[in-house]
Design a protein around this motif. Structure first.
Motif, short mmCIF file in Angstrom:
data_model
loop_
_atom_site.label_atom_id
_atom_site.label_comp_id
_atom_site.label_asym_id
_atom_site.label_seq_id
_atom_site.Cartn_x
_atom_site.Cartn_y
_atom_site.Cartn_z
N PHE A 117 40.89 38.40 32.94
CA PHE A 117 39.49 38.24 32.50
C PHE A 117 38.54 38.63 33.72
CE2 PHE A 117 35.74 35.14 32.00
CZ PHE A 117 35.29 35.85 30.75
N LEU A 118 38.79 38.30 34.91
CA LEU A 118 37.96 38.64 36.20
C LEU A 118 38.08 40.20 36.20
CD1 LEU A 118 39.32 36.19 38.85
CD2 LEU A 118 37.03 36.32 38.00
N ALA A 119 39.30 40.74 36.17
CA ALA A 119 39.40 42.17 36.31
C ALA A 119 38.54 43.02 35.31
CB ALA A 119 41.02 42.73 36.42
N GLY A 120 38.59 42.67 34.10
CA GLY A 120 38.00 43.17 33.00
C GLY A 120 36.23 43.16 33.34
N LEU A 121 35.96 41.78 33.71
CA LEU A 121 34.30 41.82 34.03
C LEU A 121 34.24 42.72 35.23
CD1 LEU A 121 33.93 37.91 33.57
CD2 LEU A 121 33.06 39.86 31.94
N ASN A 122 35.00 42.94 36.06
CA ASN A 122 34.82 43.60 37.12
C ASN A 122 34.49 45.12 36.75
OD1 ASN A 122 36.59 41.93 39.82
ND2 ASN A 122 34.51 41.95 39.13
N ARG A 123 35.46 45.50 35.79
CA ARG A 123 35.53 47.06 35.19
C ARG A 123 34.18 47.18 34.60
NH1 ARG A 123 41.12 45.93 34.34
NH2 ARG A 123 40.52 45.28 32.11
N GLU A 124 33.63 46.19 34.05
CA GLU A 124 32.35 46.44 33.28
C GLU A 124 31.18 46.48 34.10
OE1 GLU A 124 32.06 47.25 29.93
OE2 GLU A 124 34.13 47.29 30.10
N GLY A 125 31.44 46.24 35.30
CA GLY A 125 30.26 46.32 36.37
C GLY A 125 29.45 44.80 36.44
N ILE A 126 30.35 43.64 36.23
CA ILE A 126 29.92 42.31 36.35
C ILE A 126 30.14 41.62 37.64
CG2 ILE A 126 29.47 40.24 35.12
CD1 ILE A 126 28.06 42.78 33.76
N GLY A 127 29.56 41.24 38.44
CA GLY A 127 29.83 40.53 39.64
C GLY A 127 30.19 39.06 39.26
N VAL A 128 31.78 38.63 39.44
CA VAL A 128 31.59 37.21 39.30
C VAL A 128 32.38 36.59 40.44
CG1 VAL A 128 32.54 37.75 36.89
CG2 VAL A 128 34.21 38.22 38.76
N ALA A 129 32.74 35.33 40.40
CA ALA A 129 33.23 34.40 41.45
C ALA A 129 34.02 33.33 40.89
CB ALA A 129 32.13 33.87 42.55
N VAL A 130 35.12 32.57 41.76
CA VAL A 130 36.05 31.65 41.23
C VAL A 130 35.33 30.46 42.10
CG1 VAL A 130 38.20 30.84 41.29
CG2 VAL A 130 37.81 33.03 40.75
N ASN A 131 34.94 29.56 41.20
CA ASN A 131 34.49 27.94 42.01
C ASN A 131 35.42 26.91 41.16
OD1 ASN A 131 31.82 29.91 41.66
ND2 ASN A 131 32.04 29.23 43.50
N TYR A 132 36.16 26.71 41.67
CA TYR A 132 37.15 26.81 42.74
C TYR A 132 38.70 26.93 42.56
CZ TYR A 132 32.81 25.90 45.20
OH TYR A 132 31.18 25.92 45.48
N ARG A 133 39.34 27.36 43.26
CA ARG A 133 40.77 27.24 43.18
C ARG A 133 40.91 25.49 43.94
NH1 ARG A 133 42.96 31.57 46.55
NH2 ARG A 133 44.80 30.66 46.13
N PRO A 134 42.05 24.91 43.48
CA PRO A 134 41.96 23.58 43.98
C PRO A 134 42.32 23.54 45.71
CG PRO A 134 43.06 23.68 42.19
CD PRO A 134 42.70 25.03 42.22
N VAL A 135 41.80 22.90 46.14
CA VAL A 135 41.86 22.93 47.70
C VAL A 135 43.43 22.32 47.92
CG1 VAL A 135 41.45 21.46 49.78
CG2 VAL A 135 39.67 22.06 48.02
N HIS A 136 44.05 21.54 47.39
CA HIS A 136 45.36 20.97 47.71
C HIS A 136 46.46 22.11 47.69
CE1 HIS A 136 45.81 20.47 43.40
NE2 HIS A 136 46.90 20.18 43.39
N LEU A 137 46.05 23.21 46.93
CA LEU A 137 47.09 24.28 46.79
C LEU A 137 46.82 25.49 47.67
CD1 LEU A 137 47.41 24.36 42.82
CD2 LEU A 137 48.87 23.07 44.57
N MET A 138 45.88 25.33 48.60
CA MET A 138 45.73 26.21 49.75
C MET A 138 46.82 26.34 50.46
SD MET A 138 42.94 27.83 49.03
CE MET A 138 42.37 27.78 47.50
N GLN A 139 47.20 27.28 51.18
CA GLN A 139 48.47 27.64 52.12
C GLN A 139 48.62 26.56 52.78
OE1 GLN A 139 48.94 31.60 53.40
NE2 GLN A 139 50.46 30.64 55.07
N TYR A 140 47.41 26.20 53.78
CA TYR A 140 47.53 25.24 54.86
C TYR A 140 47.66 23.90 54.19
CZ TYR A 140 45.74 22.48 58.98
OH TYR A 140 45.90 21.91 59.98
N TYR A 141 47.10 23.46 53.21
CA TYR A 141 47.13 22.32 52.72
C TYR A 141 48.54 21.79 52.23
CZ TYR A 141 42.33 20.88 53.49
OH TYR A 141 41.21 20.68 54.15
N ARG A 142 49.21 22.89 51.52
CA ARG A 142 50.55 22.84 51.36
C ARG A 142 51.61 22.78 52.29
NH1 ARG A 142 52.11 26.90 48.99
NH2 ARG A 142 50.10 28.19 48.92
N GLY A 143 51.36 23.67 53.33
CA GLY A 143 52.30 23.63 54.40
C GLY A 143 52.18 22.64 55.35
N GLN A 144 51.04 22.12 55.78
CA GLN A 144 50.91 21.28 56.75
C GLN A 144 50.69 19.81 56.41
OE1 GLN A 144 50.78 22.14 60.10
NE2 GLN A 144 51.27 24.16 59.45
#
Length: 376
Positions: free
Chosen positions: A303-330
């Protein structure tokens, strides 16, 4: 048509205010910062405002000012920007996550009690997208358990719920004036509180622990300063404040403009079979910081890629903090621990949403969303 994800609406009034500040004596924290702190406190109906360099700084300083550090636990939500949890770690404490409401993405108060331990010292709710958490219930829990309550109100300058505004039922509320926020100085933050002792401690901590700011030391006869606390470098400066001051009086108008766009988006998307939308609960005045949709499960990135192809700026708010690499690893967090936050984090997409968005741009976004969804 290309539609940017965000464009600021700073104009001539902000430019004049900035030039006036540049022509003054102080570039660092001085009279303009004080004027902003006073005006913002009046807007929020809070007795004290302490300007900071960022909302991250504001959160960190609040934790330190309240004596939270090594060995302590602080409850927050995994559905937030990493700064919320990072500030807890930087203060030396341990973040404890609680899953979120499916309807709003906000911290689920019903699950809160099960996360409280003898080491818990504070709760940091996040008013996601601009929808306030249930501060009345959170305040009841905090008082009953003897916990501090610090609001991450980065999205929620204009918000309220059940007659309550940020900073009115908590120890403090922290705000962001980052580049994409409803009120912006590019960077910037503030703490609002009704506790005079906390405000005084924050004023000292934000400037290395000195008991006199630059404006106090160098206005009139020189006065010696002392260092009663070990502090940090986190003060707002007059150039930030100069950009912010004119925007306070425009907040209501800008909110109306964003809400007009929100209504058009809702008309197009609220009954779409492939999209989910966060709800605005009864009794809440939404600050309308972000317009977020929940894409079909497993197809968000397409969905993100398709919107970008149509020239639409998008963002992701948010991917969950606990699944970030640092939080998983440390810290040992793993998938499956907070399933609602993870589901939202796998589906969330924020669309262009700001006062300067033209009607034809809004229609271009709607058309791009519909075209992209039909191709998934």
């Amino acid at each position: 048509m290309k539609v940017e994800f965000y464009r600021h609406s700073l104009g001539e009034e902000e430019e004049r205010s900035l030039i006036n500040a540049l022509r003054g004596v102080f570039l660092t924290s001085g009279p303009v910062t004080r004027d902003f702190e006073k005006a913002f406190g009046e807007y929020l109906d809070c007795r004290h405002v302490v300007g900071t360099y960022s909302c991250t700084t504001a959160l960190f300083l609040c934790l330190k000012a309240l004596g939270i550090g090594a060995g302590d636990e602080v409850i927050t939500t995994p559905m937030t920007f990493i700064a919320t949890a990072n500030a807890i770690l930087e203060a030396g404490a341990h973040p404890v996550f609680v899953d979120v409401e499916r309807s709003t993405g906000n911290l689920d108060v019903q699950q809160l009690s099960g996360a409280v331990t003898e080491r818990t010292k504070a709760i940091v709710p996040v008013h996601l997208y601009g929808h306030m958490c249930d501060m009345r219930r959170l305040s009841d829990v905090a008082r009953a358990r003897g916990l501090h309550l610090i609001e991450d109100a980065a999205h929620c300058v204009e918000g309220s719920r059940d007659g309550v505004r940020p900073g009115q039922l908590s120890d403090a509320a922290c705000f962001s004036f980052y580049a994409t926020k409803n009120m912006t100085a590019g960077e910037g933050g503030a703490v609002a509180t009704n506790q005079p002792e906390l405000a005084e401690r924050l004023f000292i901590l934000r400037s290395h622990g000195m008991d006199k700011a630059a404006a106090d030391r160098y206005s009139g006869a020189y006065r010696h300063w002392d260092m009663p606390l070990l502090g940090y470098k986190g003060n707002m400066f007059d150039l930030q404040a100069a950009l912010l001051l004119p925007q306070i009086g425009k907040l209501a108008q800008k909110l109306q403009e964003r809400d007009r766009i929100r209504r058009r988006y809702d008309e197009a998307f609220s009954h779409h079979p492939l999209l989910g939308l966060p709800q605005t609960l009864e009794g809440a005045t939404h600050a309308r910081h972000l317009y977020t949709v929940w894409a079909p499960a497993g197809k968000r990135d397409a969905f993100l890629a398709g919107l970008n192809r149509e020239g639409i700026g998008v963002a992701v708010n948010y991917r969950p903090v606990h699944l970030m690499q640092y939080y998983r690893g440390q810290l040992g967090f793993r998938p499956g621990m907070y399933p609602v936050a993870e589901e939202i984090g796998e589906r969330t997409v924020s669309l262009p949403f700001y006062p300067g968005l033209k009607d034809e741009e809004v229609e271009a976004v709607i058309a791009a969303v519909e075209k992209t969804l039909s191709a998934l």
